[in-house]
Write a protein that holds these residues in place. Structure first.
Motif, PDB file in Angstrom:
ATOM      1  N   PHE A 138       0.729  -1.198   0.143  1.00  0.00           N
ATOM      2  CA  PHE A 138      -0.073   0.097   0.028  1.00  0.00           C
ATOM      3  C   PHE A 138       1.080   1.245  -0.059  1.00  0.00           C
ATOM      4  O   PHE A 138       1.850   1.401   0.439  1.00  0.00           O
ATOM      5  CB  PHE A 138      -0.966   0.016   1.108  1.00  0.00           C
ATOM      6  N   GLY A 139       0.015   2.395  -0.341  1.00  0.00           N
ATOM      7  CA  GLY A 139       0.842   3.735  -0.215  1.00  0.00           C
ATOM      8  C   GLY A 139       0.323   4.333   0.860  1.00  0.00           C
ATOM      9  O   GLY A 139       0.861   5.366   1.206  1.00  0.00           O
ATOM     10  N   GLY A 140      -0.628   3.670   1.713  1.00  0.00           N
ATOM     11  CA  GLY A 140      -0.991   4.414   2.707  1.00  0.00           C
ATOM     12  C   GLY A 140      -2.087   3.694   3.648  1.00  0.00           C
ATOM     13  O   GLY A 140      -2.523   2.502   3.004  1.00  0.00           O
ATOM     14  N   ILE A 141      -2.035   3.895   4.757  1.00  0.00           N
ATOM     15  CA  ILE A 141      -2.833   2.979   5.913  1.00  0.00           C
ATOM     16  C   ILE A 141      -3.945   3.954   6.509  1.00  0.00           C
ATOM     17  O   ILE A 141      -3.488   4.663   7.206  1.00  0.00           O
ATOM     18  CB  ILE A 141      -2.031   2.142   6.950  1.00  0.00           C
ATOM     19  N   ILE A 164       5.268   5.127   5.258  1.00  0.00           N
ATOM     20  CA  ILE A 164       3.979   5.273   4.398  1.00  0.00           C
ATOM     21  C   ILE A 164       3.116   6.060   5.324  1.00  0.00           C
ATOM     22  O   ILE A 164       3.059   5.841   6.615  1.00  0.00           O
ATOM     23  CB  ILE A 164       3.373   4.174   3.546  1.00  0.00           C
ATOM     24  N   PRO A 165       2.058   6.942   4.893  1.00  0.00           N
ATOM     25  CA  PRO A 165       0.994   7.586   5.881  1.00  0.00           C
ATOM     26  C   PRO A 165       0.350   6.485   6.479  1.00  0.00           C
ATOM     27  O   PRO A 165      -0.189   5.785   6.068  1.00  0.00           O
ATOM     28  CB  PRO A 165       0.360   8.234   4.829  1.00  0.00           C
ATOM     29  N   ARG A 344       4.438  10.257   5.822  1.00  0.00           N
ATOM     30  CA  ARG A 344       3.506  10.180   7.062  1.00  0.00           C
ATOM     31  C   ARG A 344       2.677  11.426   6.736  1.00  0.00           C
ATOM     32  O   ARG A 344       2.998  12.394   5.685  1.00  0.00           O
ATOM     33  CB  ARG A 344       4.281  10.206   7.971  1.00  0.00           C
ATOM     34  N   ILE A 345       1.721  11.173   7.340  1.00  0.00           N
ATOM     35  CA  ILE A 345       0.852  12.722   7.604  1.00  0.00           C
ATOM     36  C   ILE A 345       0.877  13.133   8.826  1.00  0.00           C
ATOM     37  O   ILE A 345       0.814  12.485   9.814  1.00  0.00           O
ATOM     38  CB  ILE A 345      -0.746  12.228   7.531  1.00  0.00           C
ATOM     39  N   ASN A 346       1.615  14.362   8.808  1.00  0.00           N
ATOM     40  CA  ASN A 346       2.281  14.954  10.227  1.00  0.00           C
ATOM     41  C   ASN A 346       1.128  16.126  10.551  1.00  0.00           C
ATOM     42  O   ASN A 346       0.154  16.472   9.778  1.00  0.00           O
ATOM     43  CB  ASN A 346       3.398  15.284  10.086  1.00  0.00           C
ATOM     44  N   VAL A 411       8.455  15.946   4.445  1.00  0.00           N
ATOM     45  CA  VAL A 411       8.059  14.392   4.316  1.00  0.00           C
ATOM     46  C   VAL A 411       7.593  13.847   2.855  1.00  0.00           C
ATOM     47  O   VAL A 411       7.385  12.914   3.009  1.00  0.00           O
ATOM     48  CB  VAL A 411       6.889  14.099   5.547  1.00  0.00           C
ATOM     49  N   ALA A 412       7.338  14.742   1.887  1.00  0.00           N
ATOM     50  CA  ALA A 412       7.461  14.522   0.671  1.00  0.00           C
ATOM     51  C   ALA A 412       8.477  13.676  -0.194  1.00  0.00           C
ATOM     52  O   ALA A 412       9.671  14.252   0.026  1.00  0.00           O
ATOM     53  CB  ALA A 412       6.901  15.549  -0.141  1.00  0.00           C
TER      54      ALA A 412
END
Length: 414
Positions: A138-141, A164-165, A344-346, A411-412
């Motif tokens: 996956f690209g994100g969770i 990953i996010p 990540r999503i910060n 984080v990109a």
């Protein structure tokens, strides 16, 4: 009370929901092929022998997976079934319709593909280990319907172990929408977040995350009173887990009634009809009430406005103005994160989403939105403090803000 809260309306809705999920094909999602598969050459490219070359490229450089597979647009919506909607610990399998529903929203609003995954896990550690092992897909969770307090530890452990996010929408998605609406409501009421006295009823995932985000945005933690089943969460209590202890304050107020005295803001994330007329009457002038228990709010708008005519109110329901709906956030937050391959999503990305949502209400509302909601006009005011879920501008506006914040905060990766 609106018509859809009557028992006969509920029965009709339940029957329609069962038919919707069962026919003409069970479930709400499927898988489609995105490349030609009509000829022998197509099949030789899709599978052996042609597939070997992208395998070699990814083996040499893991980031090549974003170029040659669907990883960059694929999110896992994962639950352990311990806190499904308002139904509680119904188990992983019973949570599947909700996870499929979340997949529908991801695809409908942000064109993100989803695999819904329901995990039978005896412990939070087993759940964490399962997610870590499947994460390369996956690209994100997107974590969903995990009970507090273990949801906090699960999310933090996964953030630390994965690149990953990882985003628990029941925490941060709810907090982001609340914060955006609240900032607009405070401006309209002539109040400042830093000075506001805030009461939060409900110390679960959404409540604690909302408090933390509001503090990040400038709220005074000493002016926030959180109330759980045992009353105000104060520093003298000896029954607090570490997550509740972090939001405890020194105060002599003990009951929900005490907390309401002179409060500027009430945020309800608890249960139906828990707020009385007397509590509402005791609030400060020009109060703000977010009664978000669904389907029945902590206090119904028709009751609230009988008590206070200086009120701004939001609920979790679509049949009242100012619906606090997570679909305003999570599809577009993930869209922005995926577009720049964020690790990540910060907090910076969450705050960017808050301000993007808040500011969108200042812009002229498209005709398509007015038509969708049967309205002649809609401008920022007491009945419009948060965008409508069907606003087509959300994808570009919120996603772009999140992507820019990911880049600015380092984080990109694209």
């Amino acid at each position: 009370m609106s018509d859809d809260s009557r028992p006969d309306a509920d029965a009709d809705l339940n029957a329609a929901a069962l038919a919707y999920h069962e026919t003409p094909r069970p479930g709400k999602t499927g898988v489609e092929i995105t490349k030609p598969a009509a000829t022998q050459r197509d099949l030789s490219l899709a599978y052996t022998p042609g597939v070997a070359e992208p395998v070699r490229r990814i083996h040499a450089d893991a980031q090549a997976a974003y170029r040659y597979t669907n990883r960059g647009n694929l999110v896992a919506v994962i639950t352990d079934g311990t806190a499904v909607l308002g139904l509680g610990n119904v188990g992983a399998l019973a949570g599947k319709p909700v996870m499929e529903g979340k997949a529908v929203l991801f695809k409908r609003f942000a064109d993100i593909d989803v695999f819904d995954i329901e995990v039978d896990a005896e412990t939070p550690e087993a759940f964490i280990e399962t997610v870590v092992r499947i994460a390369p897909t996956f690209g994100g969770i997107n974590l969903e319907d995990l009970a507090a307090p273990h949801c906090f530890d699960v999310e933090q452990a996964l953030i630390e172990r994965l690149d990953i996010p990882v985003f628990h929408d029941d925490q941060h998605g709810t907090a982001i929408i609340i914060a955006a609406g609240l900032l607009n409501a405070l401006e309209l009421q002539g109040k400042a977040l830093a000075d506001a006295r805030i009461v939060v009823l409900g110390a679960g995932a959404a409540g604690i995350a909302s408090i933390k985000l509001l503090i990040e945005l400038g709220a005074d933690p000493q002016r926030i009173l959180t109330v759980d089943r045992r009353g105000v969460i104060h520093s003298g209590r000896d029954d607090l887990n570490r997550h509740k202890a972090e939001i405890a304050v020194e105060t002599d107020r003990r009951s929900l009634e005490d907390a309401f005295q002179d409060a500027d803001v009430f945020i309800g994330l608890s249960g139906p009809d828990l707020v009385t007329r007397a509590m509402l009457a005791a609030m400060a002038p020009r109060p703000i009430v977010f009664a978000l228990s669904n389907p029945v709010p902590e206090i119904r708008p028709e009751v609230a406005f009988e008590v206070r005519d200086d009120l701004i109110m939001a609920t979790g329901r679509s049949d009242y103005p100012n619906q606090v709906n997570n679909v305003l956030g999570f599809p577009f937050i993930f869209r922005g994160a995926l577009d720049v391959r964020a690790s990540r999503i910060n907090n910076a990305m969450c705050i960017a989403a808050v301000h993007a949502l808040k500011d969108l209400t200042r812009e002229p509302v498209p005709a398509s939105v007015l038509e969708a909601y049967g309205l002649d006009a809609l401008t920022r005011g007491p009945d419009y403090i948060i965008p409508k879920p069907l606003d087509p501008r959300l994808r570009d506006t919120v996603s772009a803000a999140v992507a820019k914040a990911a880049i600015a905060s380092g984080v990109a990766r694209a």
